[in-house]
Design a protein around this motif. Structure first.
Motif, short mmCIF file in Angstrom:
data_model
loop_
_atom_site.label_atom_id
_atom_site.label_comp_id
_atom_site.label_asym_id
_atom_site.label_seq_id
_atom_site.Cartn_x
_atom_site.Cartn_y
_atom_site.Cartn_z
N SER A 1 2.17 -6.68 -15.65
CA SER A 1 2.53 -5.98 -14.42
C SER A 1 1.56 -4.84 -14.14
N PHE A 2 0.30 -4.99 -14.52
CA PHE A 2 -0.63 -3.87 -14.39
C PHE A 2 -0.96 -3.57 -12.93
N ALA A 3 -1.10 -4.59 -12.10
CA ALA A 3 -1.36 -4.34 -10.68
C ALA A 3 -0.08 -3.85 -10.03
N PRO A 4 -0.17 -2.83 -9.13
CA PRO A 4 1.06 -2.27 -8.55
C PRO A 4 1.93 -3.32 -7.86
N GLU A 5 1.30 -4.25 -7.14
CA GLU A 5 2.11 -5.26 -6.43
C GLU A 5 2.88 -6.12 -7.43
N ALA A 6 2.22 -6.47 -8.53
CA ALA A 6 2.88 -7.29 -9.55
C ALA A 6 4.02 -6.50 -10.19
N ALA A 7 3.79 -5.20 -10.40
CA ALA A 7 4.82 -4.36 -11.03
C ALA A 7 6.03 -4.24 -10.12
N VAL A 8 5.80 -4.05 -8.83
CA VAL A 8 6.92 -3.93 -7.88
C VAL A 8 7.69 -5.25 -7.84
N ALA A 9 6.96 -6.36 -7.75
CA ALA A 9 7.63 -7.67 -7.70
C ALA A 9 8.46 -7.89 -8.97
N HIS A 10 7.90 -7.49 -10.09
CA HIS A 10 8.63 -7.66 -11.35
C HIS A 10 9.89 -6.78 -11.37
N GLY A 11 9.75 -5.55 -10.92
CA GLY A 11 10.92 -4.64 -10.88
C GLY A 11 12.01 -5.18 -9.97
N LEU A 12 11.62 -5.69 -8.81
CA LEU A 12 12.62 -6.25 -7.88
C LEU A 12 13.31 -7.46 -8.51
N ALA A 13 12.54 -8.26 -9.24
CA ALA A 13 13.14 -9.43 -9.91
C ALA A 13 14.14 -8.97 -10.98
N LEU A 14 13.83 -7.88 -11.66
CA LEU A 14 14.75 -7.38 -12.69
C LEU A 14 16.06 -6.89 -12.06
N PHE A 15 15.96 -6.20 -10.92
CA PHE A 15 17.20 -5.80 -10.22
C PHE A 15 18.00 -7.05 -9.84
N GLU A 16 17.28 -8.03 -9.32
CA GLU A 16 17.91 -9.29 -8.91
C GLU A 16 18.66 -9.94 -10.08
N GLN A 17 18.06 -9.84 -11.27
CA GLN A 17 18.67 -10.46 -12.45
C GLN A 17 19.86 -9.65 -12.99
N GLY A 18 20.07 -8.45 -12.45
CA GLY A 18 21.23 -7.68 -12.88
C GLY A 18 20.95 -6.34 -13.51
N ALA A 19 19.70 -5.92 -13.53
CA ALA A 19 19.41 -4.59 -14.11
C ALA A 19 20.08 -3.51 -13.27
N ASP A 20 20.74 -2.56 -13.92
CA ASP A 20 21.30 -1.41 -13.21
C ASP A 20 20.23 -0.36 -12.97
#
Ligand code: PMM
Length: 283
Positions: free
Chosen positions: A17-36
Motif C-alpha cells: 500500500s505504498f502508493a497513496p491511492e493503493a493505501a486509500v483503496a486498501h483502507g476502504l476495503a478494510l472498512f468494507e470488510q468490517g473494520a471499526d
C-alpha cells in the motif's frame, strides 16, 4: 482495527500500500470488510528498520488519513511523532496510536492533553534499529505492566484525561517469541491496569516461528500467518480485549462474532466502545 502501512518496507505486507491511492483503496476495503477503525502508519517498526524523516512520514500518511476520514470511517494514525499526530488529527484522524507510549517525542503527551482524543500507549523500549537488544526481562509480564503503569502516570501528569488512554503490551517490540507467548497467556494482568487493551499480534514473527517448516526450520512467511492470527484474535476476544489490530480484517471479524455468540465476554463492536468510553467525552 485494520492496518494500512504506507511504507515501502513493512514486514507484514511488503509495501503493497505504498502508493497513496493503493493505501486509500486498501483502507476502504478494510472498512468494507468490517473494520471499526483503520490505522494508517508511515514508519515501519520491524526490527532493524531505519526511520524516515518527519517530512517523508507526513507525505505518506496525510493524504491517506484525509481521504479515509472524509469517507466517514474512524481513522487512527500510527506515529511516534507529535507533529505527524497533530497534522493527522487536523486531517480527520480520531485516534493516535503511539508505539513508543510517549517516549519517542517529548511533545507527544502535551499534544494529546490538548487534543483530548483516544491515545494508544504501547509498551516500548527503543527504536526499531536496536530494540531487540532490550529484550531483557525478569518476569516479562510484571515488567511490561510496571512500565505501562509508568506511562499511564506520565500521561495523566501531562493532563491527558484517563478516559482517552488505551494500553498495548507491544508484542514483538523488544520481545523474544517466548515473551510474546507469556504476555498472551497472561493478558488479564495487562487488563488489570484498568484501561482498554489493544493487541497487535497480526502476522508477527513469533507466529512464523511457531509455524516453521518442520523440514527446513524456515519460519512461515508473513502472508501465510493469517489463520494463526485469527486464532489469537479468538482467544484475545474471549478475554475481553478491546481492540485487535490486524491485516486480515474479514477473518478476525468472523472470529470475534463467533466468540461473542459462543457466550464469552467479547464485544463485537469496538466502535460502540470507542464512542462510549472515549469519543463521546472527547470533541
Ligand atoms: N505493531 C506494529 C505497528 N504498530 N501498533 C500497536 N498499537 N501495536 C502493535 O503491536 C503494532 C503497532 C508492527 O506491525 P505491522 O508492521 O504489521 O504494522
Amino acid at each position: 482495527m485494520g492496518v494500512v502501512n504506507v511504507t515501502p518496507d513493512s514486514f507484514s505486507d511488503g509495501g503493497r500500500s505504498f502508493a497513496p491511492e493503493a493505501a486509500v483503496a486498501h483502507g476502504l476495503a478494510l472498512f468494507e470488510q468490517g473494520a471499526d477503525i483503520v490505522d494508517v502508519g508511515g514508519e515501519s517498526t520491524r526490527p532493524g528498520a531505519v526511520r524516515p524523516p518527519a517530512e517523508e512520514e507526513l507525505r505518506r500518511v496525510l493524504p491517506v488519513v484525509r481521504e479515509l476520514a472524509a469517507a466517514g470511517g474512524i481513522v487512527s494514525v500510527d506515529t511516534m511523532r507529535a507533529e505527524v499526530a497533530a497534522r493527522a488529527l487536523d486531517a480527520g484522524a480520531r485516534l493516535v496510536n503511539d508505539v513508543s507510549g510517549g517516549l519517542a517525542d517529548p511533545a507527544m503527551l502535551p499534544l494529546m492533553a490538548r487534543a483530548d482524543t483516544p491515545y494508544v500507549l504501547m509498551h516500548w523500549r527503543g527504536h526499531a534499529a536496536g530494540m531487540q537488544a532490550n529484550a531483557d526481562y525478569g518476569d516479562v509480564v510484571s515488567d511490561v505492566v510496571d512500565e505501562l503503569r509508568l506511562r499511564i502516570e506520565a500521561a495523566l501528569r501531562a493532563g491527558i484525561p484517563p478516559h482517552c488512554l488505551i494500553v498495548d503490551p507491544g508484542l514483538g517490540f523488544a520481545k523474544e517469541p517466548g515473551h510474546n507467548w507469556e504476555l498472551l497467556g497472561r493478558l488479564r494482568e495487562v487488563a488489570a491496569l484498568g484501561r482498554p487493551v489493544l493487541l497487535g499480534a497480526s502476522r508477527k514473527s513469533f507466529l512464523g516461528r511457531l509455524l516453521a517448516d518442520p523440514a527446513t526450520g524456515e519460519p512461515r512467511p508473513a502472508p501465510l500467518r493469517d489463520a494463526a492470527t485469527t486464532a489469537v484474535s479468538v482467544l484475545a476476544a474471549a478475554q475481553g480485549i478491546w481492540c485487535l489490530r490486524v491485516h486480515d480484517v474479514a477473518s478476525t471479524c468472523d472470529a470475534v462474532r463467533v466468540t461473542a455468540r459462543w457466550g464469552v465476554e467479547a464485544d463485537t463492536s469496538a466502535r460502540a466502545q470507542l464512542r462510549r468510553r472515549h469519543c463521546s467525552p472527547c470533541p
